[in-house]
Enzyme design. Structure first.
Site, PDB file in Angstrom:
ATOM      1  N   ASP A 214    -113.513 -25.418 -34.646  1.00 19.23           N
ATOM      2  CA  ASP A 214    -114.461 -24.322 -34.774  1.00 19.23           C
ATOM      3  C   ASP A 214    -114.262 -23.215 -33.749  1.00 19.23           C
ATOM      4  O   ASP A 214    -114.665 -22.089 -33.962  1.00 19.23           O
ATOM      5  CB  ASP A 214    -115.895 -24.852 -34.639  1.00 19.23           C
ATOM      6  CG  ASP A 214    -116.194 -25.931 -35.651  1.00 19.23           C
ATOM      7  OD1 ASP A 214    -115.791 -25.751 -36.802  1.00 19.23           O
ATOM      8  OD2 ASP A 214    -116.802 -26.944 -35.292  1.00 19.23           O
ATOM      9  N   LYS A 320    -126.697 -27.161 -44.675  1.00 13.89           N
ATOM     10  CA  LYS A 320    -125.321 -27.430 -45.085  1.00 13.89           C
ATOM     11  C   LYS A 320    -125.376 -27.821 -46.562  1.00 13.89           C
ATOM     12  O   LYS A 320    -125.866 -28.901 -46.901  1.00 13.89           O
ATOM     13  CB  LYS A 320    -124.717 -28.560 -44.248  1.00 13.89           C
ATOM     14  CG  LYS A 320    -124.593 -28.218 -42.765  1.00 13.89           C
ATOM     15  CD  LYS A 320    -124.139 -29.419 -41.955  1.00 13.89           C
ATOM     16  CE  LYS A 320    -123.909 -29.069 -40.492  1.00 13.89           C
ATOM     17  NZ  LYS A 320    -123.568 -30.264 -39.670  1.00 13.89           N
TER      18      LYS A 320
END
Length: 409
Positions: A214, A320
């Site tokens: 990330d 999510k």
């Protein structure tokens, strides 16, 4: 004059592709009279028993057990047969048809990865049928009228299980809440990211600037915060950029309080400060002014969200979409959060694809915040660049969430 014939789903074709980690995931091409609409689903490290289930083959001799041929077959045979002939505009009916076909609480029969890929592709087809942008179609489905460009939460330092270092927490992020537009926010994020790489290189050498799944990876939290603060200072944006922390406490502690030293750092948001089953300690977050985001605590699960609302265990939802499994259900849990009202963060996963759907989702749902990783790597930038396209398309009607990113203030 001939009357226009409503478009219907004519064909669905699925295949296995690889995500950003080189792990298999599902991609779908859904066809209507308007054309072909492609969607691919992200994947993350499963957090536990409360999220919708990905269907993987489990054959250790093929992709180490991670192949998704069963999910692909379920789409090409069972889901396709059920949905061909349906109107793509009718998102909730399409999603319900797949839920009814699956017949399990967590979509374990067909696979949440199979169902979500088709759900997203159908959503794109529905927008095309209405001849409106995807974000506008999503806003219509959610009953929203306030299209809003989200504040990006850029991951700039990664730790925890997504990085090979000693940093216990998962992410340190920056939020350019003082920007006047999303385009300016992206510029602030990129400049800060590159300044941070220079700061780390000066102090630790180029080897300190590894890129994790990330963002940049590093050591202790206080050290990381100091580096981020220095990078922000070098940009000159200072008060316009705030800091957020993803503790991901489930991965390293239980029953221990983790609240940031926010007197020294401009921290405005903290994610998962306690273990996902530590409801008692998490209740203390009702007393803080920070945004406290529930990720592992909630897992985008409506029942856990309802409990968290009742117990005041956090004040923001991390959504999510692959944890819940359909576009319709994602819209419903955001409505739950909006009614409190909570903040909402639309989130990527560690295993991403080039699909930019969550960018449109964040605008259509007016979430106010999006977490899509560092301002680097194609699968992350696909989301941020799509938001640039949306802002350009909206023109004078474009509204950047900015300091109103939490919506509940």
């Amino acid at each position: 004059m001939r009357k226009a014939v409503p478009s219907v789903i004519t064909k669905i074709k699925a295949r296995q592709i690889l995500d950003s980690r080189g792990i298999p995931t599902v991609e779908v091409d859904l066809f209507t009279h308007k054309g072909m609409f492609r969607a691919s689903v992200p994947s993350g490290d499963p957090s536990g028993m409360y999220e919708a289930l990905e269907l993987r083959d489990g054959d250790k001799g093929t992709y180490l057990g991670n192949s998704v041929n069963r999910a692909v077959k379920n789409i090409n045979e069972r889901i396709s047969e059920a949905l061909v002939g349906m109107d793509p505009i009718l998102q909730s009916q399409i999603d319900q048809a797949m839920i009814d076909l699956d017949k399990t609480e967590k979509k374990g029969e067909l696979g949440a990865n199979a169902i979500l890929a088709v759900s997203i592709a159908a959503c794109k087809a529905g927008a095309a049928e209405k001849e409106v942008p995807l974000y506008k179609h999503i806003a219509d489905l959610a009953g929203k009228t306030n299209l809003t460009l989200p504040v990006p939460a850029f991951t700039v330092i990664s730790g925890g299980k997504h990085a090979g270092n000693n940093l216990a927490i998962q992410d340190i992020m920056i939020l350019p809440i003082g920007a006047s537009s999303f385009g300016e926010a992206l510029q602030m994020g990129s400049e800060t990211y590159h300044h941070l790489k220079a700061v780390i290189a000066e102090k630790y050498g180029a080897h300190g600037c590894n890129v994790g799944e990330d963002g940049v990876t590093f050591g202790s939290i206080r050290e990381g915060l100091d580096l981020v603060k220095e990078a922000i200072n070098r940009t000159g944006y200072n008060e316009k950029i705030k800091i957020a922390i993803d503790v991901a406490a489930t991965d390293f502690c239980k029953g221990e309080e983790f609240l940031p030293p926010n007197s020294q750092y401009p921290i405005v948001s903290i994610e998962d400060p306690f273990d996902k089953e530590d409801w008692e300690h998490t209740k203390s977050t009702a007393r803080v002014t920070l945004q406290v985001v529930g990720d592992d605590l909630l897992m985008s699960n409506p029942k856990r969200i309802e409990r968290a609302i009742l117990d005041s265990t956090c004040n923001a939802l991390l959504l999510k979409i692959n944890q819940i499994g359909t576009v319709t259900e994602a819209i419903e849990v955001v409505k739950l959060a909006n009614d409190v009202p909570w903040g909402v963060v639309i989130s990527h996963r560690s295993g991403e694809t080039e699909d930019s759907f969550i960018a449109d989702l964040s605008v259509g749902l007016a979430s106010g915040q999006i977490k899509a990783g560092a301002p680097c790597r194609g699968e992350r930038l696909a989301k941020y660049n799509q938001l640039l396209h949306i802002e350009e398309e909206l023109g004078d009607h474009a509204i950047y969430a900015g300091e109103d990113y939490r919506q509940c203030l």
